[in-house]
Scaffold this active site. Structure first.
Site, PDB file in Angstrom:
ATOM      1  N   VAL A  73       0.807  -1.227   0.000  1.00 34.40           N
ATOM      2  CA  VAL A  73       0.000   0.000   0.000  1.00 34.40           C
ATOM      3  C   VAL A  73       0.837   1.273   0.000  1.00 34.40           C
ATOM      4  CG1 VAL A  73      -2.017  -1.077   1.069  1.00 34.40           C
ATOM      5  CG2 VAL A  73      -0.252  -0.019   2.527  1.00 34.40           C
ATOM      6  N   TYR A 166       2.488   5.360  15.971  1.00 32.41           N
ATOM      7  CA  TYR A 166       1.195   4.705  15.765  1.00 32.41           C
ATOM      8  C   TYR A 166       0.046   5.641  16.121  1.00 32.41           C
ATOM      9  CZ  TYR A 166      -2.281   0.971  15.696  1.00 32.41           C
ATOM     10  OH  TYR A 166      -3.380   0.189  15.395  1.00 32.41           O
ATOM     11  N   LYS A 170      -2.771   7.117  13.449  1.00 34.73           N
ATOM     12  CA  LYS A 170      -4.203   6.842  13.544  1.00 34.73           C
ATOM     13  C   LYS A 170      -5.017   8.124  13.715  1.00 34.73           C
ATOM     14  CE  LYS A 170      -3.811   2.481  12.839  1.00 34.73           C
ATOM     15  NZ  LYS A 170      -4.308   1.892  11.576  1.00 34.73           N
TER      16      LYS A 170
END
Length: 277
Positions: A73, A166, A170
């Site tokens: 991706v 992280y 997010k």
């Protein structure tokens, strides 16, 4: 009687005639969701870099209802190919579930964090989501319909539960979700994200350092707000199914928490105290 049974079965299929592309679909949340979507009548394209696992999922679902596409991706050509391959195979793309994600080593002090790790997490978790959104929109806008779902996290709205990379990534997924929901609403395209509590997936085990699944579940159940039900990956897949289905036809720009109310708890101020029974 048989005819009635068939009608009821068709009615129960909430994604009948739909086509879905799921990144990170070879394991964890993606694998479980791919199987559930297929059970509900969808044709599913599974995109991942874990080729052996991806082909195993296709075998489990059935080659008539699913296909595997190797896709990193972080590579725009790879994402474009995954979308184009899905449309070429099934004629359209109704649902993009951008689920691929990684974390970095859990280093609690920012001064110990490495720039390379930070950039790697953002490359997959943010750039990857952006590219999936971009190329899904490319084919959904002319169709004036579609549904884009991304996997966020409890860390999309709170701090202290994950690494800086992280958590930041997010938060970015949620921001992209809201912004794109505004842009694509005019075309009838819905954009949402999911924020699950901790799960004993490969990613969850790696980040927590807890390898034993039962031990992981016990820790989550102890820390969780909602006692009784055990949280599992099927709960997240069912949430994705809801957002992907027509039952959520007027839901867009939403961050759906699957956390048993954990995100609304204040762990310091405990007003509601019951005596031990």
């Amino acid at each position: 009687m048989a005819a009635t049974s068939q009608v009821l079965t068709a009615i129960a299929r909430r994604l009948e005639g739909k086509v879905a592309l799921i990144t990170g679909g070879a394991s964890g949340i993606g694998e479980t969701t791919a199987k559930l979507f297929s059970q509900h009548g969808a044709k599913v394209a599974i995109a991942d870099v874990q080729d052996e696992l991806g082909h195993s999922v296709v075998e489990a679902i059935g080659t008539s209802n699913s296909t595997y596409i190797h896709c990193d991706v972080t590579n725009e050509d790879g994402v474009k190919n995954a979308v184009d391959n899905t449309v070429s195979t099934y004629g359209k793309l109704d649902i993009m579930f951008s689920n691929a994600g990684i974390s970095d080593p859990n280093r609690p002090r920012i001064i110990d964090n490495e720039k390379a790790d930070f950039e790697r997490v953002f490359s997959v978790n943010v750039t990857g989501v952006f590219l999936c959104m971009k190329h899904a929109a490319r084919v959904m806008i002319p169709a004036r319909s579609g549904n884009i779902i991304s996997t966020a996290s409890l860390s999309s709205t709170m701090g202290g539960g994950s690494s800086h990379a992280y958590c930041g990534s997010k938060h970015a997924v949620l921001g992209l979700t809201r912004n794109l929901a505004v842009e694509l609403g005019q075309f009838g395209i819905r954009v949402n994200c999911l924020s699950p509590f901790g799960l004993p997936t490969a990613l969850g085990k790696k980040f927590s350092g807890i390898k034993n699944e039962e031990e992981f579940e016990n820790v989550i159940n102890f820390a969780g707000n909602l006692k009784g039900p055990k949280f599992n990956v099927e709960d997240v897949a069912n949430a994705a199914l809801y957002l992907a289905s027509d039952e959520a036809k007027y839901v867009s720009g939403h961050n759906l928490f699957i956390d048993g109310g954990f995100s609304v708890c204040n762990s310091v101020i405990k007003v509601f105290q019951y005596p031990d029974s």
